[in-house]
Design a protein around this motif. Sequence first.
Motif, PDB file in Angstrom:
ATOM      1  N   ALA A   1      52.325  -8.614  25.748  1.00  0.00           N
ATOM      2  CA  ALA A   1      53.434  -9.107  26.559  1.00  0.00           C
ATOM      3  C   ALA A   1      52.156  -9.332  27.730  1.00  0.00           C
ATOM      4  N   ILE A   2      51.931  -8.922  28.073  1.00  0.00           N
ATOM      5  CA  ILE A   2      50.972  -9.708  29.107  1.00  0.00           C
ATOM      6  C   ILE A   2      49.676 -10.690  28.479  1.00  0.00           C
ATOM      7  N   LEU A   3      49.844 -10.873  27.876  1.00  0.00           N
ATOM      8  CA  LEU A   3      49.160 -12.052  27.269  1.00  0.00           C
ATOM      9  C   LEU A   3      50.237 -12.825  26.861  1.00  0.00           C
ATOM     10  N   ASN A   4      51.590 -13.203  26.865  1.00  0.00           N
ATOM     11  CA  ASN A   4      52.208 -13.972  26.521  1.00  0.00           C
ATOM     12  C   ASN A   4      52.934 -14.254  28.229  1.00  0.00           C
ATOM     13  N   TYR A   5      52.705 -13.536  29.417  1.00  0.00           N
ATOM     14  CA  TYR A   5      52.688 -13.792  30.575  1.00  0.00           C
ATOM     15  C   TYR A   5      51.731 -14.674  31.384  1.00  0.00           C
ATOM     16  N   ILE A   6      50.870 -14.229  30.698  1.00  0.00           N
ATOM     17  CA  ILE A   6      49.248 -15.182  31.197  1.00  0.00           C
ATOM     18  C   ILE A   6      49.136 -16.422  30.345  1.00  0.00           C
ATOM     19  N   LEU A   7      49.098 -16.935  29.568  1.00  0.00           N
ATOM     20  CA  LEU A   7      49.021 -17.862  28.528  1.00  0.00           C
ATOM     21  C   LEU A   7      49.130 -18.955  29.022  1.00  0.00           C
TER      22      LEU A   7
ATOM     23  N   ASN B   1      52.552 -21.618  27.619  1.00  0.00           N
ATOM     24  CA  ASN B   1      53.142 -22.068  26.660  1.00  0.00           C
ATOM     25  C   ASN B   1      52.795 -22.309  25.147  1.00  0.00           C
ATOM     26  N   GLU B   2      51.822 -23.844  25.292  1.00  0.00           N
ATOM     27  CA  GLU B   2      51.727 -24.009  23.536  1.00  0.00           C
ATOM     28  C   GLU B   2      50.295 -23.139  23.144  1.00  0.00           C
ATOM     29  N   HIS B   3      49.831 -21.807  23.955  1.00  0.00           N
ATOM     30  CA  HIS B   3      48.764 -20.429  23.179  1.00  0.00           C
ATOM     31  C   HIS B   3      49.916 -19.370  23.265  1.00  0.00           C
ATOM     32  N   ASN B   4      51.255 -20.161  23.252  1.00  0.00           N
ATOM     33  CA  ASN B   4      52.005 -18.703  23.258  1.00  0.00           C
ATOM     34  C   ASN B   4      52.051 -17.989  21.802  1.00  0.00           C
ATOM     35  N   TRP B   5      51.680 -19.245  21.122  1.00  0.00           N
ATOM     36  CA  TRP B   5      52.316 -18.421  19.525  1.00  0.00           C
ATOM     37  C   TRP B   5      51.326 -17.988  19.062  1.00  0.00           C
ATOM     38  N   MET B   6      49.731 -17.312  19.322  1.00  0.00           N
ATOM     39  CA  MET B   6      49.280 -16.342  19.063  1.00  0.00           C
ATOM     40  C   MET B   6      49.931 -14.762  19.146  1.00  0.00           C
ATOM     41  N   THR B   7      50.290 -14.379  20.409  1.00  0.00           N
ATOM     42  CA  THR B   7      50.926 -13.365  21.028  1.00  0.00           C
ATOM     43  C   THR B   7      51.678 -13.473  20.372  1.00  0.00           C
ATOM     44  N   SER B   8      52.484 -13.816  19.337  1.00  0.00           N
ATOM     45  CA  SER B   8      53.340 -13.736  18.318  1.00  0.00           C
ATOM     46  C   SER B   8      53.013 -13.121  17.388  1.00  0.00           C
ATOM     47  N   PHE B   9      51.868 -13.628  16.986  1.00  0.00           N
ATOM     48  CA  PHE B   9      50.768 -12.952  15.798  1.00  0.00           C
ATOM     49  C   PHE B   9      50.939 -11.121  15.892  1.00  0.00           C
ATOM     50  N   LEU B  10      50.241 -11.333  16.819  1.00  0.00           N
ATOM     51  CA  LEU B  10      48.955  -9.862  17.206  1.00  0.00           C
ATOM     52  C   LEU B  10      49.566  -8.594  17.264  1.00  0.00           C
ATOM     53  N   THR B  11      51.310  -8.310  17.148  1.00  0.00           N
ATOM     54  CA  THR B  11      51.919  -7.204  17.415  1.00  0.00           C
ATOM     55  C   THR B  11      51.965  -6.681  15.842  1.00  0.00           C
ATOM     56  N   PRO B  12      52.620  -8.411  15.669  1.00  0.00           N
ATOM     57  CA  PRO B  12      53.166  -8.075  13.833  1.00  0.00           C
ATOM     58  C   PRO B  12      51.833  -7.324  12.713  1.00  0.00           C
ATOM     59  N   ILE B  13      50.835  -8.491  13.370  1.00  0.00           N
ATOM     60  CA  ILE B  13      49.704  -7.872  12.414  1.00  0.00           C
ATOM     61  C   ILE B  13      49.381  -6.696  12.571  1.00  0.00           C
ATOM     62  N   GLY B  14      49.200  -6.219  14.015  1.00  0.00           N
ATOM     63  CA  GLY B  14      49.043  -4.809  14.605  1.00  0.00           C
ATOM     64  C   GLY B  14      49.688  -3.539  13.457  1.00  0.00           C
ATOM     65  N   VAL B  15      51.173  -3.698  14.263  1.00  0.00           N
ATOM     66  CA  VAL B  15      52.031  -3.015  12.879  1.00  0.00           C
ATOM     67  C   VAL B  15      51.382  -3.116  11.199  1.00  0.00           C
ATOM     68  N   ILE B  16      51.794  -4.213  11.011  1.00  0.00           N
ATOM     69  CA  ILE B  16      51.316  -4.285   9.183  1.00  0.00           C
ATOM     70  C   ILE B  16      49.814  -3.496   9.115  1.00  0.00           C
TER      71      ILE B  16
END
Length: 70
Positions: free
Chosen positions: A28-34, A36-51
């Motif tokens: 959530a913090i990275l999504n706010y800071i980064l 818009n063109e780098h927000n795809w990275m934050t969308s993979f962070l949580t699912p990879i951790g959960v998996i």
Amino acid sequence: MERFDFSFKNKYVRWWFIIVLPLIILSAILNYILPNEHNWMTSFLTPIGVILFFIWVWFDKRKNNKSQSH
């Protein structure tokens, strides 16, 4: 089916709060800071951790079942 204890006595619940909850906050913090063109990275962070967490749970339960059966 085995009963699930949702308390901090359960090691899986403890590790969930230690690993996955900070990943959600970091995402959530990275999504706010980064930008818009780098927000795809934050969308993979949580699912990879959960998996990875559930893979660890699967291996840990498998290891515990093998040690209990012998």
